[in-house]
Design a protein around this motif. Structure first.
Motif, short mmCIF file in Angstrom:
data_model
loop_
_atom_site.label_atom_id
_atom_site.label_comp_id
_atom_site.label_asym_id
_atom_site.label_seq_id
_atom_site.Cartn_x
_atom_site.Cartn_y
_atom_site.Cartn_z
N LEU A 187 67.58 57.41 57.81
CA LEU A 187 67.26 58.78 58.21
C LEU A 187 68.32 59.71 57.65
CD1 LEU A 187 65.62 60.83 59.95
CD2 LEU A 187 67.22 60.30 61.82
N LEU A 188 67.88 60.78 57.03
CA LEU A 188 68.78 61.78 56.45
C LEU A 188 68.63 63.07 57.24
CD1 LEU A 188 70.70 62.26 53.97
CD2 LEU A 188 68.69 63.06 52.73
N THR A 189 69.75 63.60 57.76
CA THR A 189 69.70 64.83 58.55
C THR A 189 70.71 65.84 58.01
OG1 THR A 189 71.40 64.24 60.17
CG2 THR A 189 69.16 63.43 60.59
N SER A 190 70.51 67.12 58.44
CA SER A 190 71.48 68.16 58.06
C SER A 190 71.64 69.17 59.19
CB SER A 190 71.05 68.86 56.77
OG SER A 190 69.81 69.52 56.92
N LEU A 236 60.00 56.73 62.46
CA LEU A 236 61.31 56.08 62.52
C LEU A 236 61.18 54.57 62.68
CD1 LEU A 236 63.37 58.56 64.74
CD2 LEU A 236 63.60 58.16 62.28
N ALA A 237 60.13 54.13 63.34
CA ALA A 237 59.93 52.70 63.57
C ALA A 237 59.76 51.92 62.26
CB ALA A 237 58.72 52.47 64.47
N VAL A 259 63.06 50.35 50.03
CA VAL A 259 63.77 51.03 51.12
C VAL A 259 63.01 52.31 51.48
CG1 VAL A 259 65.89 52.21 51.80
CG2 VAL A 259 66.00 50.10 50.45
N ARG A 260 62.75 52.49 52.77
CA ARG A 260 62.02 53.68 53.23
C ARG A 260 63.00 54.69 53.81
NH1 ARG A 260 56.50 52.78 53.66
NH2 ARG A 260 56.34 54.57 55.05
N VAL A 261 62.95 55.92 53.27
CA VAL A 261 63.85 56.99 53.70
C VAL A 261 63.03 58.12 54.31
CG1 VAL A 261 65.59 58.67 52.97
CG2 VAL A 261 65.48 56.41 51.86
N LEU A 262 63.47 58.59 55.47
CA LEU A 262 62.88 59.77 56.09
C LEU A 262 63.94 60.85 56.14
CD1 LEU A 262 60.76 61.36 57.73
CD2 LEU A 262 61.65 60.22 59.79
N SER A 263 63.61 62.03 55.65
CA SER A 263 64.57 63.13 55.65
C SER A 263 64.09 64.27 56.54
CB SER A 263 64.79 63.66 54.23
OG SER A 263 65.67 64.78 54.26
N LEU A 264 65.00 64.76 57.36
CA LEU A 264 64.78 65.97 58.15
C LEU A 264 65.64 67.10 57.62
CD1 LEU A 264 64.94 64.41 61.75
CD2 LEU A 264 62.92 64.72 60.31
N ALA A 265 66.34 66.86 56.51
CA ALA A 265 67.33 67.78 55.98
C ALA A 265 66.68 68.90 55.17
CB ALA A 265 68.34 67.03 55.12
N LYS A 293 70.10 52.72 69.73
CA LYS A 293 69.55 51.92 70.82
C LYS A 293 68.06 51.69 70.61
CE LYS A 293 69.10 51.76 75.86
NZ LYS A 293 69.41 52.46 77.15
N ALA A 294 67.36 52.74 70.15
CA ALA A 294 65.91 52.64 69.98
C ALA A 294 65.53 51.91 68.70
CB ALA A 294 65.28 54.03 69.98
N PHE A 295 66.36 52.08 67.64
CA PHE A 295 66.05 51.50 66.33
C PHE A 295 67.33 50.86 65.77
CE2 PHE A 295 63.62 55.45 66.96
CZ PHE A 295 62.33 54.94 66.99
N PRO A 296 67.68 49.67 66.19
CA PRO A 296 68.95 49.04 65.81
C PRO A 296 69.16 48.88 64.31
CG PRO A 296 67.93 47.86 67.62
CD PRO A 296 66.90 48.82 67.12
N ALA A 297 68.09 48.72 63.55
CA ALA A 297 68.23 48.50 62.10
C ALA A 297 68.26 49.80 61.31
CB ALA A 297 67.09 47.62 61.59
N LEU A 298 68.04 50.93 61.99
CA LEU A 298 67.99 52.23 61.31
C LEU A 298 69.40 52.73 61.00
CD1 LEU A 298 66.29 54.78 60.45
CD2 LEU A 298 66.77 55.65 62.78
N SER A 299 69.60 53.19 59.78
CA SER A 299 70.86 53.84 59.40
C SER A 299 70.65 55.34 59.33
CB SER A 299 71.35 53.32 58.05
OG SER A 299 71.75 51.97 58.13
N VAL A 300 71.72 56.09 59.55
CA VAL A 300 71.66 57.55 59.52
C VAL A 300 72.77 58.08 58.60
CG1 VAL A 300 71.90 59.68 60.84
CG2 VAL A 300 70.69 57.74 61.83
N VAL A 301 72.39 58.98 57.70
CA VAL A 301 73.36 59.75 56.93
C VAL A 301 73.22 61.19 57.37
CG1 VAL A 301 74.05 60.56 54.64
CG2 VAL A 301 73.36 58.18 54.95
N ALA A 302 74.25 61.70 58.03
CA ALA A 302 74.22 63.05 58.58
C ALA A 302 75.05 63.98 57.72
CB ALA A 302 74.74 63.04 60.01
N ILE A 303 74.40 64.97 57.10
CA ILE A 303 75.11 65.96 56.30
C ILE A 303 75.51 67.11 57.22
CG2 ILE A 303 74.94 67.57 54.37
CD1 ILE A 303 72.77 65.76 53.19
N VAL A 304 76.81 67.41 57.25
CA VAL A 304 77.33 68.50 58.09
C VAL A 304 78.17 69.42 57.21
CG1 VAL A 304 77.31 67.14 60.22
CG2 VAL A 304 79.35 67.13 58.77
N GLY A 305 78.56 70.55 57.76
CA GLY A 305 79.38 71.48 57.00
C GLY A 305 80.81 71.01 56.86
N ALA A 306 81.41 70.67 57.99
CA ALA A 306 82.80 70.20 58.02
C ALA A 306 82.85 68.96 58.91
CB ALA A 306 83.73 71.30 58.54
#
Length: 304
Positions: free
Chosen positions: A103-106, A97-98, A17-23, A124-137
């Motif tokens: 994708l991990l974001t914060s 991303l391709a 599994v390939r993970v890209l983090s921007l967090a 829409k651009a990457f249908p198979a891509l999953s995103v885990v978005a870390i937010v404060g609340a």
């Protein structure tokens, strides 16, 4: 002589599994560290460092205010620099991303939208891509400013003027983010499509606060100080954390302290607290370490 059993190899459920983090900062990198430990191929993209900083300075604030933590969090993880606000940076990001599964974001949702990284556009651009978005609340509160301390305070985990011993919301959020990543990978394997999951640090704090909300760690609770077998006591040359909560452990502690235990209620009596405190105060750390081992009492001595 029998051969020693082979050490159990850790499972690698995210191998391939390939993970890209921007967090940035702590929760995202801590989650990425766990994903790497589970076998994922991890890549971290950081913004350029401050213009006033020496060349090669990390664009992640953690790398600037605590290099030791930064180095540990990114051990074995490839880090690249991408300026997401430039066309060149956007092209580099989309190239990565391709070939990314997760994708991990914060960032706040509004910041992601400005960078073209909202979920609808990504899906829409990457249908198979999953995103885990870390937010404060969560939800509509995701735009509110906050940090570990404010989330812990909101959850009732800041009880005085002293700062908490560690960053509970950040590290709890990292655990929740790594669990969300596992869920996303499992869902993708069955549906073939990516998914979006939001992980809120305030939710992590609220989860950690549940024992307190139930009264367990309140002063009147069994693990809040009311039970004489579950407390931190001074000893002759330091302190000792005692966790003799179960009846057989409590009985061993009472026996060592000369307390007659007639039932679990004995451990909640002021006289028992005083007797155990007096006994422990007269023991050295070395003596208590030996006592714990000999009598099977869960305790840990501490330097004062």
């Amino acid at each position: 002589m029998p051969s020693m059993p082979s050490p159990i190899k850790p499972l690698k459920p995210l191998r391939g599994v390939r993970v890209l983090s921007l967090a940035l900062n702590l929760p995202g990198p801590a989650a990425l560290m766990r994903l790497k430990a589970m076998g994922a191929t991890c890549l971290k993209a950081e913004p350029p460092g401050p213009k006033s900083a020496p060349a090669g300075t990390s664009g992640d604030p953690m790398g600037q205010y605590n290099p030791t933590a930064y180095t540990t969090l990114h051990d074995g993880i490839k880090v690249i620099t991408i300026d997401l606000k430039s066309d060149k940076g956007q092209a580099a990001l989309h190239k990565e991303l391709a070939r990314t599964d997760l994708l991990l974001t914060s960032f706040r949702p509004s910041a992601l939208a400005k960078l073209g990284l909202g979920w609808k556009a990504l899906h829409k651009a990457f249908p198979a891509l999953s995103v885990v978005a870390i937010v404060g609340a969560p939800g509509t509160r995701a735009e509110e400013p906050g940090h570990d301390l404010t989330y812990l305070a909101d959850a009732g985990l800041v009880t005085g003027l002293e700062l908490p011993a560690t960053l509970f919301a950040d590290m709890g959020g990292a655990l929740m983010a790594s669990a969300a990543a596992l869920q996303a990978v499992l869902a993708q394997k069955t549906s073939g499509k990516g998914s979006f999951q939001e992980v809120a640090l305030s939710d992590a704090a609220a989860w950690l606060a549940l024992p307190r909300s139930w009264g367990l760690t309140q002063p009147q609770g069994a693990v809040g100080g009311a039970h004489a077998g579950y407390r931190v006591y001074p000893c002759k040359d330091g302190r000792v954390a005692v966790a003799a909560l179960e009846p057989h452990f409590a009985a061993a502690l009472c026996g060592a302290a000369g307390v007659v235990m007639t039932g679990i209620a004995t451990l909640f009596q002021p006289a028992t607290h005083a007797a155990i405190a007096a006994f422990l105060a007269g023991q050295t750390r070395k003596q208590l370490d030996k006592l714990g081992a000999a009598k099977d009492i869960p305790l840990h001595t501490l330097v004062d």
